[in-house]
Design an enzyme around this catalytic site. Structure first.
Site, PDB file in Angstrom:
ATOM      1  N   ARG A 209     -66.003 -39.371  60.897  1.00  0.00           N
ATOM      2  CA  ARG A 209     -66.000 -38.102  60.143  1.00  0.00           C
ATOM      3  C   ARG A 209     -64.685 -37.896  59.397  1.00  0.00           C
ATOM      4  NH1 ARG A 209     -70.076 -39.343  60.545  1.00  0.00           N
ATOM      5  NH2 ARG A 209     -71.741 -38.625  61.885  1.00  0.00           N
TER       6      ARG A 209
ATOM      7  N   SER B  80     -71.891 -29.554  62.971  1.00  0.00           N
ATOM      8  CA  SER B  80     -71.177 -29.889  64.211  1.00  0.00           C
ATOM      9  C   SER B  80     -69.775 -29.306  64.151  1.00  0.00           C
ATOM     10  CB  SER B  80     -71.085 -31.404  64.388  1.00  0.00           C
ATOM     11  OG  SER B  80     -72.372 -31.915  64.610  1.00  0.00           O
TER      12      SER B  80
ATOM     13  N   GLU C 296     -64.201 -30.581  64.008  1.00  0.00           N
ATOM     14  CA  GLU C 296     -64.747 -31.364  62.887  1.00  0.00           C
ATOM     15  C   GLU C 296     -64.809 -30.462  61.653  1.00  0.00           C
ATOM     16  OE1 GLU C 296     -68.281 -33.780  63.549  1.00  0.00           O
ATOM     17  OE2 GLU C 296     -68.996 -33.308  61.527  1.00  0.00           O
TER      18      GLU C 296
HETATM   19  C1  LIG Z   1     -77.118 -27.450  59.455  1.00  0.00           C
HETATM   20  C2  LIG Z   1     -76.039 -28.484  59.248  1.00  0.00           C
HETATM   21  C3  LIG Z   1     -76.262 -29.789  59.665  1.00  0.00           C
HETATM   22  C4  LIG Z   1     -75.271 -30.765  59.492  1.00  0.00           C
HETATM   23  N1  LIG Z   1     -75.509 -32.041  59.914  1.00  0.00           N
HETATM   24  C5  LIG Z   1     -74.580 -33.006  59.686  1.00  0.00           C
HETATM   25  C6  LIG Z   1     -74.828 -34.375  60.091  1.00  0.00           C
HETATM   26  O1  LIG Z   1     -75.856 -34.708  60.636  1.00  0.00           O
HETATM   27  N2  LIG Z   1     -73.876 -35.291  59.828  1.00  0.00           N
HETATM   28  C7  LIG Z   1     -72.707 -34.974  59.216  1.00  0.00           C
HETATM   29  O2  LIG Z   1     -71.879 -35.863  58.990  1.00  0.00           O
HETATM   30  N3  LIG Z   1     -72.441 -33.705  58.846  1.00  0.00           N
HETATM   31  C8  LIG Z   1     -73.344 -32.714  59.061  1.00  0.00           C
HETATM   32  N4  LIG Z   1     -73.082 -31.429  58.690  1.00  0.00           N
HETATM   33  C9  LIG Z   1     -71.762 -31.101  58.130  1.00  0.00           C
HETATM   34  C10 LIG Z   1     -71.646 -31.199  56.611  1.00  0.00           C
HETATM   35  O3  LIG Z   1     -72.899 -31.064  55.981  1.00  0.00           O
HETATM   36  C11 LIG Z   1     -70.958 -32.494  56.162  1.00  0.00           C
HETATM   37  O4  LIG Z   1     -69.669 -32.620  56.700  1.00  0.00           O
HETATM   38  C12 LIG Z   1     -70.847 -32.561  54.646  1.00  0.00           C
HETATM   39  O5  LIG Z   1     -70.432 -33.865  54.287  1.00  0.00           O
HETATM   40  C13 LIG Z   1     -69.877 -31.542  54.064  1.00  0.00           C
HETATM   41  O6  LIG Z   1     -70.052 -31.548  52.664  1.00  0.00           O
HETATM   42  P1  LIG Z   1     -69.764 -30.239  51.808  1.00  0.00           P
HETATM   43  O7  LIG Z   1     -70.007 -30.592  50.378  1.00  0.00           O
HETATM   44  O8  LIG Z   1     -70.531 -29.085  52.329  1.00  0.00           O
HETATM   45  O9  LIG Z   1     -68.206 -30.068  52.048  1.00  0.00           O
HETATM   46  P2  LIG Z   1     -67.409 -28.734  52.499  1.00  0.00           P
HETATM   47  O10 LIG Z   1     -67.948 -28.247  53.804  1.00  0.00           O
HETATM   48  O11 LIG Z   1     -67.359 -27.777  51.368  1.00  0.00           O
HETATM   49  O12 LIG Z   1     -65.952 -29.366  52.722  1.00  0.00           O
HETATM   50  C14 LIG Z   1     -65.752 -30.266  53.796  1.00  0.00           C
HETATM   51  C15 LIG Z   1     -64.489 -31.082  53.483  1.00  0.00           C
HETATM   52  O13 LIG Z   1     -64.750 -31.934  52.376  1.00  0.00           O
HETATM   53  C16 LIG Z   1     -63.773 -31.759  51.370  1.00  0.00           C
HETATM   54  N5  LIG Z   1     -64.394 -31.980  50.065  1.00  0.00           N
HETATM   55  C17 LIG Z   1     -65.508 -31.378  49.571  1.00  0.00           C
HETATM   56  N6  LIG Z   1     -65.759 -31.841  48.328  1.00  0.00           N
HETATM   57  C18 LIG Z   1     -64.787 -32.735  48.041  1.00  0.00           C
HETATM   58  C19 LIG Z   1     -64.474 -33.551  46.901  1.00  0.00           C
HETATM   59  N7  LIG Z   1     -65.222 -33.537  45.790  1.00  0.00           N
HETATM   60  N8  LIG Z   1     -63.379 -34.346  46.959  1.00  0.00           N
HETATM   61  C20 LIG Z   1     -62.583 -34.381  48.063  1.00  0.00           C
HETATM   62  N9  LIG Z   1     -62.822 -33.632  49.160  1.00  0.00           N
HETATM   63  C21 LIG Z   1     -63.922 -32.834  49.155  1.00  0.00           C
HETATM   64  C22 LIG Z   1     -63.271 -30.329  51.559  1.00  0.00           C
HETATM   65  O14 LIG Z   1     -61.961 -30.163  51.029  1.00  0.00           O
HETATM   66  C23 LIG Z   1     -63.290 -30.221  53.080  1.00  0.00           C
HETATM   67  O15 LIG Z   1     -62.123 -30.823  53.612  1.00  0.00           O
HETATM   68  C24 LIG Z   1     -74.044 -30.422  58.863  1.00  0.00           C
HETATM   69  C25 LIG Z   1     -73.838 -29.107  58.423  1.00  0.00           C
HETATM   70  C26 LIG Z   1     -74.817 -28.154  58.627  1.00  0.00           C
HETATM   71  C27 LIG Z   1     -74.553 -26.753  58.134  1.00  0.00           C
END
Ligand SMILES: Cc1cc2nc3c(=O)[nH]c(=O)nc-3n(C[C@H](O)[C@H](O)[C@H](O)COP(=O)(O)OP(=O)(O)OC[C@H]3O[C@@H](n4cnc5c(N)ncnc54)[C@H](O)[C@@H]3O)c2cc1C
Length: 308
Positions: free
Chosen positions: A181, A230, A300
């Site tokens: 992660r 998570s 996380e």
């Molecule tokens: C219901 C639910 C289920 C989930 N299941 C999973 C799962 O099974 N597996 C899993 O890995 N995750 C899961 N997640 C967590 C999440 O979806 C992931 O971590 C996802 O990759 C986050 O992406 P985001 O665009 O929402 O980023 P954000 O939550 O907006 O940001 C997360 C991080 O990414 C960085 N970031 C975002 N965009 C960029 C960019 N363009 N460049 C550089 N950094 C960036 C942000 O600065 C921050 O540090 C889940 C979340 C929810 C709500």
């Protein structure tokens, strides 16, 4: 001694040079799954990579920049974010192209689920796991998002991004430094585009796999709640949810924040929680797990911004 320059006032003059959307005191709660948190002092949604690069190159080096994706792994604290928040909402980050060799190029504003679907329809196997992850490709690169036996590191060939200086940079798979992660790519880089490779597959079989993933999620995770996925990483040799359950935290509440009764590594906003309710509930869970099992849980979920 002269007062520090008001950089936000300077920024108000920039509008004619930008193609994206620049706003001030922008509420961030609507951009997060938890629906909590204060505003961004400055919020910029660039139109495309060039627009982003030009903005960052002009922005004084001392101004902090925070990128957010779809806010699905994020707590924005109640005092908001003092610097600039960037969100890749523009059309220039929303393209997906299928390329020869079971490859797919996607902008970093694209939702993971759309990458899974386009890959399936194009007969590219190996990306179906993105069906269950509600983030953007940018967030997937930063978090090495993964599920159901697949992870971003398994399918990423290369990525592009923009440094804080405004320089455009490329990362090979090795340079992304993927771990659990996490990516070791420099923290200031805003990813803009990714190239993935899968294997040839049957669209019908891949779509069926995606349906199975959807059903499994519905049964085991509070995906219709205001949540952040998570909360804690699985410590080596343990499952975070089991440690939390054994510590008696399933269903634990603080204000309107709750440890999900369905999946206790998920925190949920039952309605009127604020960010501090959620974060303090998380800290309470960490203390109880430490007391009951001796294991220190690591967040996380990314927490950004300040207390009010
Ligand atoms: C219901 C639910 C289920 C989930 N299941 C999973 C799962 O099974 N597996 C899993 O890995 N995750 C899961 N997640 C967590 C999440 O979806 C992931 O971590 C996802 O990759 C986050 O992406 P985001 O665009 O929402 O980023 P954000 O939550 O907006 O940001 C997360 C991080 O990414 C960085 N970031 C975002 N965009 C960029 C960019 N363009 N460049 C550089 N950094 C960036 C942000 O600065 C921050 O540090 C889940 C979340 C929810 C709500």
């Amino acid at each position: 001694m002269s007062a520090p320059r008001d950089w936000t006032r300077d920024l108000r003059q920039w509008a004619p040079f930008l193609r994206g959307r620049l706003t001030f005191e922008q509420p961030l709660a609507p951009f997060t799954w938890f629906r909590v948190g204060g505003p961004a002092a400055v919020f910029f949604a660039p139109a495309d990579e060039q627009d982003l690069a030009a903005f960052l190159a002009r922005l004084p080096a001392e101004v902090p920049v925070q990128v957010i994706g779809l806010g699905s792994n994020l707590i924005v604290r109640d005092g908001g974010v003092a610097g600039v928040v960037i969100r890749l909402g523009g059309k220039g980050f929303g393209e997906i192209t299928v390329e020869p060799g079971s490859r797919l190029r996607a902008g970093c504003g694209v939702p993971d689920v759309k990458v899974a679907r386009v890959a399936a329809e194009a007969g590219i196997a190996g990306l179906a796991f993105y069906r269950g992850i509600p983030g953007s490709i940018g967030g997937a690169l930063r978090m090495n998002a993964g599920a159901h036996g697949g992870e971003t590191t398994d399918v990423l060939i290369e990525a592009r991004g923009v440094e804080r200086s405004g320089a455009i940079v490329r990362f090979s798979h090795a340079e992304m430094g993927f771990g659990y992660r996490a990516s070791q790519a420099p923290a200031d880089v805003i990813f803009t585009e990714a190239v993935f490779a899968g294997k040839p597959g049957e669209p019908a079989a891949i779509l069926a796999e995606m349906d199975r993933i959807t059903a499994a999620r519905e049964a085991s995770q509070p995906i219709r709640e205001k949540t952040g996925g998570s909360t804690f990483k699985n410590p080596a040799g343990h499952k975070a949810w089991q440690l939390i359950d054994r510590a008696g935290c399933r269903g634990l509440r603080r204000g309107d924040a709750q440890v999900s009764p369905l999946h206790c590594n998920f925190l949920i906003n039952c309605g009127a929680a604020v960010a501090s309710d959620i974060e303090q509930l998380g800290e309470l869970v960490r203390r109880r797990v430490q007391a009951s099992s001796g294991v220190e849980l690591e967040w996380e979920i990314k927490r950004v911004g300040v207390e009010p």
